[in-house]
Design a protein around this motif. Structure first.
Motif, PDB file in Angstrom:
ATOM      1  N   CYS A 309       0.834  -1.336   0.019  1.00 26.29           N
ATOM      2  CA  CYS A 309       0.052   0.039  -0.180  1.00 26.29           C
ATOM      3  C   CYS A 309       0.886   1.257  -0.051  1.00 26.29           C
ATOM      4  O   CYS A 309       0.635   2.325  -0.750  1.00 26.29           O
ATOM      5  CB  CYS A 309      -0.696  -0.118   1.242  1.00 26.29           C
ATOM      6  N   HIS A 316       1.255   6.617  -6.884  1.00 27.10           N
ATOM      7  CA  HIS A 316      -0.066   7.128  -7.539  1.00 27.10           C
ATOM      8  C   HIS A 316      -0.409   8.652  -6.470  1.00 27.10           C
ATOM      9  O   HIS A 316      -1.085   9.527  -7.042  1.00 27.10           O
ATOM     10  CB  HIS A 316      -1.293   6.237  -7.412  1.00 27.10           C
ATOM     11  N   SER A 338      -5.227   4.190   3.902  1.00 26.43           N
ATOM     12  CA  SER A 338      -5.801   5.315   3.041  1.00 26.43           C
ATOM     13  C   SER A 338      -4.969   6.478   2.924  1.00 26.43           C
ATOM     14  O   SER A 338      -4.047   6.797   3.601  1.00 26.43           O
ATOM     15  CB  SER A 338      -7.049   5.756   3.688  1.00 26.43           C
ATOM     16  N   LEU A 341      -6.437  11.253  -2.654  1.00 26.38           N
ATOM     17  CA  LEU A 341      -6.074  11.163  -4.175  1.00 26.38           C
ATOM     18  C   LEU A 341      -5.634  12.649  -4.950  1.00 26.38           C
ATOM     19  O   LEU A 341      -6.408  13.428  -4.668  1.00 26.38           O
ATOM     20  CB  LEU A 341      -7.132  10.677  -4.905  1.00 26.38           C
ATOM     21  N   ARG A 375     -10.715   0.163  -2.655  1.00 26.93           N
ATOM     22  CA  ARG A 375     -11.830   1.066  -3.417  1.00 26.93           C
ATOM     23  C   ARG A 375     -11.204   2.710  -3.336  1.00 26.93           C
ATOM     24  O   ARG A 375     -10.527   2.845  -2.619  1.00 26.93           O
ATOM     25  CB  ARG A 375     -13.083   0.987  -2.708  1.00 26.93           C
ATOM     26  N   ARG A 376     -11.931   3.189  -4.033  1.00 25.83           N
ATOM     27  CA  ARG A 376     -11.865   4.737  -4.219  1.00 25.83           C
ATOM     28  C   ARG A 376     -13.148   5.168  -3.465  1.00 25.83           C
ATOM     29  O   ARG A 376     -14.168   4.796  -3.784  1.00 25.83           O
ATOM     30  CB  ARG A 376     -11.755   5.203  -5.569  1.00 25.83           C
ATOM     31  N   TYR A 381      -8.120   6.891  -1.569  1.00 26.54           N
ATOM     32  CA  TYR A 381      -8.170   5.479  -1.996  1.00 26.54           C
ATOM     33  C   TYR A 381      -7.772   4.632  -0.665  1.00 26.54           C
ATOM     34  O   TYR A 381      -6.862   5.074   0.101  1.00 26.54           O
ATOM     35  CB  TYR A 381      -6.967   5.293  -2.888  1.00 26.54           C
ATOM     36  N   GLU A 382      -8.636   3.609  -0.330  1.00 25.22           N
ATOM     37  CA  GLU A 382      -8.656   2.868   0.715  1.00 25.22           C
ATOM     38  C   GLU A 382      -8.394   1.423   0.622  1.00 25.22           C
ATOM     39  O   GLU A 382      -9.353   0.864  -0.272  1.00 25.22           O
ATOM     40  CB  GLU A 382      -9.880   3.055   1.580  1.00 25.22           C
TER      41      GLU A 382
END
Length: 390
Positions: A309, A316, A338, A341, A375-376, A381-382
């Protein structure tokens, strides 16, 4: 006093105006993803273009009235519904239309379809056949009417139409191949990552379980020595032999190739967070003390999930603060990571990712009886993973 209701009315009108546009975008997206819908749209477009010639067709020497000409053109355009499976059907119909109706619209769609769905050889053969057929017609008595325009019309209209349509179709065919190749490469990368993760898990099993089996074997042999001459001596001997056989089987199944350091556990997370901070992505780390009671295999899974992660966050969402929480929740351990973004880049596109990291994390967590979701959310993002505590 009346400004607020007026503003609400404007907002309602704006929202009402946006709903049809959003519905249209969703409909276009669904149509864009459906090959049958695209084929139907192509056939309708071809029929609409040929429909511009209906007045001329009805007045020409082919004795077609308006409704009959429309029916013939509709049947010809309908062959494009088969353009993926049988592009030759529309091609032969287009040749018939050239000789009978002097209609060149359908041949463009047919040659494009041959290049798009049958490749270069079919497109080249189809183009040569079309040019030869058209040249033969141009030299027949009475076709076309103005013989003086035969060469200029043939070279300026017939040949470019066929060559351009076939070339565009071949370019689209090549683009489809490249896109399929990229998709296959992404799938292969994901499968390779999963396989590597399986190998890593297997080696962790070898390291941790092998150590415990060694201790069990040694302890059983010690107890067997202490029980010499007693009734349960044989039981300890059998236990030691069973442990030795299990260790041999483990070595046979999982062969550790080369030297490899054992994967760190929960105690390695602070160092991982410091490394991420030095790379430009600060980490807020919260670790429950109960996580340290996990088995070494599960601690290694926690470390790997957090490591992957943080790697994704650095790739990203570089520079964003990452929240990492490892906490016990009843009988399960919850790992939550998390990060916000960042706004999209100058091209407006998200970074390219094959998804292999998520696949490998899911493989490792699932092999230990856990679950993982990525998921977003709203601007973030988490990744959430759970593992059994027991």
């Amino acid at each position: 006093m009346h400004a607020k209701p007026a503003e609400s009315a404007v907002q309602r009108m704006t929202a009402a105006a946006r709903r049809p546009a959003a519905a249209a975008r969703r409909l276009a997206a669904r149509w864009g993803d459906s090959p049958r819908a695209l084929d139907a749209l192509t056939a309708l477009s071809c029929f609409a273009l040929m429909g511009l010639d209906l007045p001329g067709l009805a007045a020409a020497d082919n004795s077609l009235n308006g409704p009959l000409a429309a029916l013939v053109l509709a049947l010809g355009a309908g062959t494009l519904l088969l353009r993926r499976r049988a592009p030759w059907a529309s091609y032969l119909t287009a040749l018939l239309f050239i000789g009978w109706l002097h209609e060149l619209t359908l041949i463009q769609f047919a040659l494009y379809s041959m290049g798009r769905y049958r490749g270069r050889r079919a497109a080249v053969l189809g183009t040569l056949g079309y040019i030869g057929y058209a040249y033969l017609l141009f030299n027949l008595p009475g076709w076309p009417v103005h013989k003086a325009d035969t060469v200029s019309a043939f070279l300026g209209l017939v040949v470019p139409i066929g060559v351009l349509a076939a070339a565009v179709g071949m370019a689209a065919y090549r683009h489809d191949l490249v896109r399929e190749l990229d998709s296959r490469r992404a799938e292969a990368a994901a499968l390779q990552a999963v396989q590597q993760e399986r190998t890593a898990v297997a080696r962790d099993v070898h390291d941790f379980v092998g150590r415990e089996l060694t201790l069990l074997t040694v302890r059983s042999e010690v107890l067997a020595l202490r029980a010499r001459g007693k009734a349960y001596e044989k039981d300890f001997d059998e236990l030691a032999e069973t442990a030795r056989r299990a260790h041999l089987v483990l070595n046979d199944i999982i062969v550790a190739r080369g030297e490899r350091a054992t994967t760190p556990g929960v105690d390695g997370l602070p160092a991982l967070a410091e490394e991420s901070a030095r790379a430009g992505s600060p980490v807020r780390l919260t670790v429950d003390d109960r996580a340290r009671s996990l088995s070494p295999l599960r601690q290694a899974a926690v470390y790997r999930v957090v490591q992957e992660c943080l790697t994704n966050a650095a790739k990203h969402a570089h520079g964003q603060t990452v929240e990492v929480t490892v906490a016990a929740d009843g009988t399960r351990l919850r790992i939550g990571v998390s990060n916000p973004l960042p706004p999209r880049g100058p091209l407006g596109r998200p970074p390219v990712s094959a998804g292999s990291g998520t696949a490998s994390m899911s493989e490792r967590v699932g092999s230990l009886g856990g679950t993982l979701t990525a998921r977003r959310t709203d601007g973030a993002y988490e990744v959430v993973a759970t593992l059994p505590l027991g």
